[in-house]
Design an enzyme around this catalytic site. Structure first.
Site, PDB file in Angstrom:
ATOM      1  N   SER A  74       0.813  -1.219   0.000  1.00  0.00           N
ATOM      2  CA  SER A  74       0.000   0.000   0.000  1.00  0.00           C
ATOM      3  C   SER A  74       0.845   1.266   0.000  1.00  0.00           C
ATOM      4  O   SER A  74       1.589   1.530  -0.937  1.00  0.00           O
ATOM      5  CB  SER A  74      -0.958  -0.039   1.193  1.00  0.00           C
ATOM      6  OG  SER A  74      -1.868   1.018   1.156  1.00  0.00           O
ATOM      7  N   GLU A 120     -12.520   6.715   6.912  1.00  0.00           N
ATOM      8  CA  GLU A 120     -11.529   7.234   7.848  1.00  0.00           C
ATOM      9  C   GLU A 120     -10.963   8.515   7.253  1.00  0.00           C
ATOM     10  O   GLU A 120     -11.017   8.731   6.043  1.00  0.00           O
ATOM     11  CB  GLU A 120     -10.419   6.208   8.063  1.00  0.00           C
ATOM     12  CG  GLU A 120     -10.898   4.946   8.757  1.00  0.00           C
ATOM     13  CD  GLU A 120      -9.793   3.937   8.973  1.00  0.00           C
ATOM     14  OE1 GLU A 120      -9.485   3.654  10.139  1.00  0.00           O
ATOM     15  OE2 GLU A 120      -9.228   3.439   7.976  1.00  0.00           O
ATOM     16  N   ASP A 166      -6.375   2.232  -2.627  1.00  0.00           N
ATOM     17  CA  ASP A 166      -7.566   2.023  -1.800  1.00  0.00           C
ATOM     18  C   ASP A 166      -7.855   3.225  -0.904  1.00  0.00           C
ATOM     19  O   ASP A 166      -8.782   3.199  -0.101  1.00  0.00           O
ATOM     20  CB  ASP A 166      -7.472   0.726  -0.973  1.00  0.00           C
ATOM     21  CG  ASP A 166      -6.357   0.729   0.056  1.00  0.00           C
ATOM     22  OD1 ASP A 166      -5.596   1.726   0.119  1.00  0.00           O
ATOM     23  OD2 ASP A 166      -6.241  -0.272   0.789  1.00  0.00           O
TER      24      ASP A 166
END
Length: 561
Positions: free
Chosen positions: A67, A389, A288
């Site tokens: 990521s 978030e 993502d």
């Protein structure tokens, strides 16, 4: 376990000796570490994925990515049949597999586990695992290790889907298990057609001026930039310029990407004063996460950040508006009793100004502990659940019940009031359910949904950013002897142990206008994390430091025993 299976596992495991002195733990992000020590771990996760597929009798996924970590890191995680993360009750077994010191102990653990879980291991059943990787140089080698792990389980086959964003692999697993077509081209087609549908439903009076209809996207020099270049060619009504696509020699996640932009609050490489007034967005390394920003006009490197809290607010307002239109139709027709329940899910790290704004807008807001797995689970309890978030990871979940209702409502209105605002509202919500990636946070689908809603509202990024003013905040961490000494409740906002510490935090917090502060133990290291908010940055900093001192007094190394 049959001898053939046992022999196959022992033979392949001997090729992948675990690194000495390294202990890995499977968390929300799976296993992550320097890529040079991960080959054994990825091989063993290949075995784990095959066992998960056999247990669930479904397709599962295995994604190789780290990521937003630096390019020399890599990682591996499993996608469950729903398209979500690996079931939490399998995480301890994942840890055991990764840390087994010898091939014999590894096979012994597998034997014990398959007996406990009643998994048929010996080729009687088939298993299928979809494999994906991001653009990291180490990905190809680690993918081969995963394939070896999968091949060591009789009846298991690996299907290499190529270089993908993490959300693409999640989407493919979800789609496969629903019996849908699930290639990368199917993914692009679903996103582009849903986006076109939403844009076609916009009233001409509210469309953004064509000169404002451009977004410049930082691709983090990763896989998301590559995929967005493909996707943008399939879109009408939106101009996308991709920078840091990974093709120009930039380094993955170095001075670029959503994590960098959100934490540092400065513009990424390849952006500058030429971009003042332009709507900008940033993806993270595996696409993502998504944040938006605009370059400040004061000739500094600062930005006006539009983070996950504001993306959530935009989505929630739009969906509430469409449901209100349908509710108006319901009131005209007394035989329609259905009312969809919309819920917004946040963690304690959400800015207090965003929570206040959402509640004042008439939305139901609920809190969970930190972590996507908790947010996703709670959002799934609503007819339509939205979670995000602040870091830009989140999505919208539609229940099967609400989708059936929307389909029926659209069909009914098509015959009674075709082209009415009520029918358009039903069509918009159905299009959102197809555009958003319901399996996991997806920066590409999220970007298109933001752009469609801004066009629908007729809003610039500046108008969007003015929904509310974030409260200044500060995060700190305090090293402690034992982080497990802190036990929290109420979604980590209150401390129940050790006694007395919450009262001390409360007495400090009330000194500051709009003060809010909580502490929570880290999930990975012996530190306690402190989060503080107040009406000014100076007050937020002072409150955070004062509470950090309280934590040190109760739990730090200087505490008298």
């Amino acid at each position: 376990m049959k001898e053939e299976q046992r022999s196959l596992l022992l033979k392949s495991a001997a090729l992948f000796s675990p690194p000495q002195g390294v202990k890995l733990s499977y968390g929300t992000a799976g296993f992550r570490a320097d890529a040079s020590i991960l080959q054994s771990t990825v091989y063993r996760v290949g075995i784990l994925a095959a066992l998960r597929s056999l247990k669930t009798r479904s397709v599962v996924g295995l994604m190789i990515t780290a990521s937003h970590n630096k390019v020399t890191d890599n990682g591996v995680k499993i996608t469950d049949p729903s398209g979500g993360m690996l079931s939490q009750d399998w995480e301890p077994f994942a840890d055991q597999l990764a840390n087994a010191p010898t091939s014999e102990i590894l096979v012994s653990l597998i034997t014990e586990f398959v007996e406990k879980e009643n998994i048929l291991l010996g080729g009687e059943q088939s298993a299928q695992i979809l494999l994906g990787r991001d653009t990291r140089p180490s990905g190809e080698n680690l993918l081969e290790a995963a394939k070896q792990g999968i091949k060591s389980v009789l009846g298991a086959t690996a299907l290499d889907m190529g270089v993908l964003t993490t959300p693409q692999l999640h989407w493919m697993v979800h789609a496969r298990n629903k019996g849908m077509k699930a290639t990368e081209s199917d993914y692009f087609e679903q996103l582009s057609s849903s986006f076109r549908c939403l844009v076609d439903l916009i009233s001409n009076g509210t469309k953004i001026n064509p000169t404002d209809n451009k977004v410049v996207v930082d691709g983090a020099n990763g896989v998301g930039g590559e995929k967005l270049e493909i996707l943008k060619s399939m879109l009408n009504g939106l101009a996308i310029e991709v920078r840091n696509s990974g093709k120009g020699g930039g380094v993955l996640n170095e001075g670029v990407g959503a994590d960098f932009v959100q934490k540092e609050k400065v513009f990424p490489h390849e952006f500058g004063f030429k971009d003042v007034g332009i709507r900008c967005a940033s993806l993270d390394g595996d696409a993502d996460r998504l944040v938006y920003f605009s370059v400040a006009s004061d000739c500094s490197s600062k930005i006006d950040l539009v983070d996950g809290d504001k993306i959530l607010s935009l989505f929630a307002l739009f969906i509430k508006e469409q449901l209100s239109v349908l509710d108006g139709e319901k009131n005209e027709r007394s035989d329609n009793k259905y009312q969809a329940r919309l819920g917004v899910v946040q963690t304690a790290y959400a800015n207090g100004a965003s929570t206040k704004y959402l509640k004042q807008s008439g939305l139901e807001v609920i809190f969970t502990p930190t972590g996507v797995k908790y947010l996703h689970e709670k959002a799934a309890q609503y007819d339509i659940g939205i979670y995000f978030e602040a870091n830009g990871h989140g999505t919208i979940l539609f229940s099967e019940g609400v989708l059936s209702w929307l389909e029926a409502k659209n069909n009914e209105l098509a015959s009674l009031a075709k082209g009415s605002e009520q029918q358009k509202a039903a069509l918009r919500l159905l299009a959102v359910s197809k555009l958003i990636n319901q399996a996991v946070g997806d920066a590409l689908s999220g970007l298109l949904l933001v752009e469609a809603i801004l066009q629908h509202m007729g809003w610039s990024i500046h108008k969007w950013n003015e929904l509310y003013q974030d409260l200044p905040s500060r995060q700190l961490k305090v090293k402690v002897v034992d982080r497990t000494a802190v036990v929290t409740a109420n979604a980590e906002t209150r401390v129940v142990s050790p006694p007395g510490i919450q009262e001390a935090i409360d007495s400090e917090t009330v000194k500051y206008p709009q003060g809010r502060c909580f502490i929570r133990p880290s999930g990975t290291e012996d530190v306690i994390r402190v989060y503080a908010e107040a009406s000014t940055q100076e007050d937020a900093d002072t409150l955070a430091n004062s509470v950090a001192s309280i934590v040190d007094q109760f739990l730090g190394f200087g505490t008298p025993k």
